[in-house]
Design a protein around this motif. Structure first.
Motif, PDB file in Angstrom:
ATOM      1  N   TYR A 115      41.539 112.621  -3.739  1.00 48.59           N
ATOM      2  CA  TYR A 115      41.746 112.135  -2.376  1.00 48.59           C
ATOM      3  C   TYR A 115      42.323 113.211  -1.469  1.00 48.59           C
ATOM      4  N   ASP A 116      42.366 114.441  -1.935  1.00 48.24           N
ATOM      5  CA  ASP A 116      43.048 115.510  -1.226  1.00 48.24           C
ATOM      6  C   ASP A 116      42.058 116.622  -0.870  1.00 48.24           C
ATOM      7  N   LEU A 117      42.054 117.031   0.393  1.00 49.72           N
ATOM      8  CA  LEU A 117      41.272 118.193   0.812  1.00 49.72           C
ATOM      9  C   LEU A 117      42.254 119.301   1.138  1.00 49.72           C
ATOM     10  N   THR A 118      42.147 120.428   0.442  1.00 43.21           N
ATOM     11  CA  THR A 118      43.008 121.572   0.690  1.00 43.21           C
ATOM     12  C   THR A 118      42.336 122.474   1.718  1.00 43.21           C
ATOM     13  N   ILE A 119      43.141 122.943   2.674  1.00 42.91           N
ATOM     14  CA  ILE A 119      42.651 123.812   3.742  1.00 42.91           C
ATOM     15  C   ILE A 119      43.532 125.056   3.786  1.00 42.91           C
ATOM     16  N   THR A 120      42.924 126.244   3.820  1.00 42.92           N
ATOM     17  CA  THR A 120      43.689 127.465   4.056  1.00 42.92           C
ATOM     18  C   THR A 120      43.446 127.899   5.496  1.00 42.92           C
ATOM     19  N   THR A 121      44.533 128.280   6.180  1.00 39.60           N
ATOM     20  CA  THR A 121      44.446 128.611   7.597  1.00 39.60           C
ATOM     21  C   THR A 121      45.626 129.484   8.011  1.00 39.60           C
ATOM     22  N   ASN A 122      45.493 130.145   9.135  1.00 38.44           N
ATOM     23  CA  ASN A 122      46.615 130.860   9.741  1.00 38.44           C
ATOM     24  C   ASN A 122      47.291 129.987  10.794  1.00 38.44           C
ATOM     25  N   ASP A 123      46.690 128.846  11.118  1.00 31.66           N
ATOM     26  CA  ASP A 123      47.229 127.938  12.124  1.00 31.66           C
ATOM     27  C   ASP A 123      48.287 127.023  11.511  1.00 31.66           C
ATOM     28  N   GLU A 124      49.083 126.391  12.383  1.00 27.44           N
ATOM     29  CA  GLU A 124      50.105 125.454  11.938  1.00 27.44           C
ATOM     30  C   GLU A 124      49.859 124.087  12.557  1.00 27.44           C
ATOM     31  N   THR A 125      50.238 123.043  11.833  1.00 30.17           N
ATOM     32  CA  THR A 125      50.132 121.667  12.324  1.00 30.17           C
ATOM     33  C   THR A 125      51.425 120.938  11.993  1.00 30.17           C
ATOM     34  N   LYS A 126      51.530 119.714  12.468  1.00 29.28           N
ATOM     35  CA  LYS A 126      52.686 118.878  12.180  1.00 29.28           C
ATOM     36  C   LYS A 126      52.231 117.675  11.359  1.00 29.28           C
ATOM     37  N   VAL A 127      53.117 117.166  10.538  1.00 26.73           N
ATOM     38  CA  VAL A 127      52.822 115.965   9.750  1.00 26.73           C
ATOM     39  C   VAL A 127      52.477 114.832  10.704  1.00 26.73           C
ATOM     40  N   GLY A 128      51.371 114.141  10.413  1.00 24.99           N
ATOM     41  CA  GLY A 128      50.928 113.010  11.224  1.00 24.99           C
ATOM     42  C   GLY A 128      50.040 113.386  12.392  1.00 24.99           C
TER      43      GLY A 128
END
Length: 66
Positions: free
Chosen positions: A19-32
């Motif tokens: 049920y988990d998709l892993t993403i690699t990125t240089n960007d940042e996000t917030k929970v929710g």
């Protein structure tokens, strides 16, 4: 890890325990936060040391416009 942010996206669905998709990125996000990423989708990726992914979105870029 590897000079990237590693995000784990879960949408509540589940298929045979996955049920988990892993993403690699240089960007940042917030929970929710609702996000859209564009990147390279790879299957059966093995980074060694037990880090294997059936599906992983690599080098993803956060799309700012929804």
């Amino acid at each position: 890890i590897m000079n990237k942010n590693w995000l784990h996206i879960q949408d509540g669905t589940e298929g045979e325990g996955a049920y988990d998709l892993t993403i690699t990125t240089n960007d940042e996000t917030k929970v929710g936060e609702v996000v859209i990423f564009k990147g390279v989708l790879n299957l059966n990726r093995d980074f060694g040391a037990g880090y294997t992914y059936d599906v992983i979105l690599e080098d993803a870029v956060l799309q700012r416009e929804m």
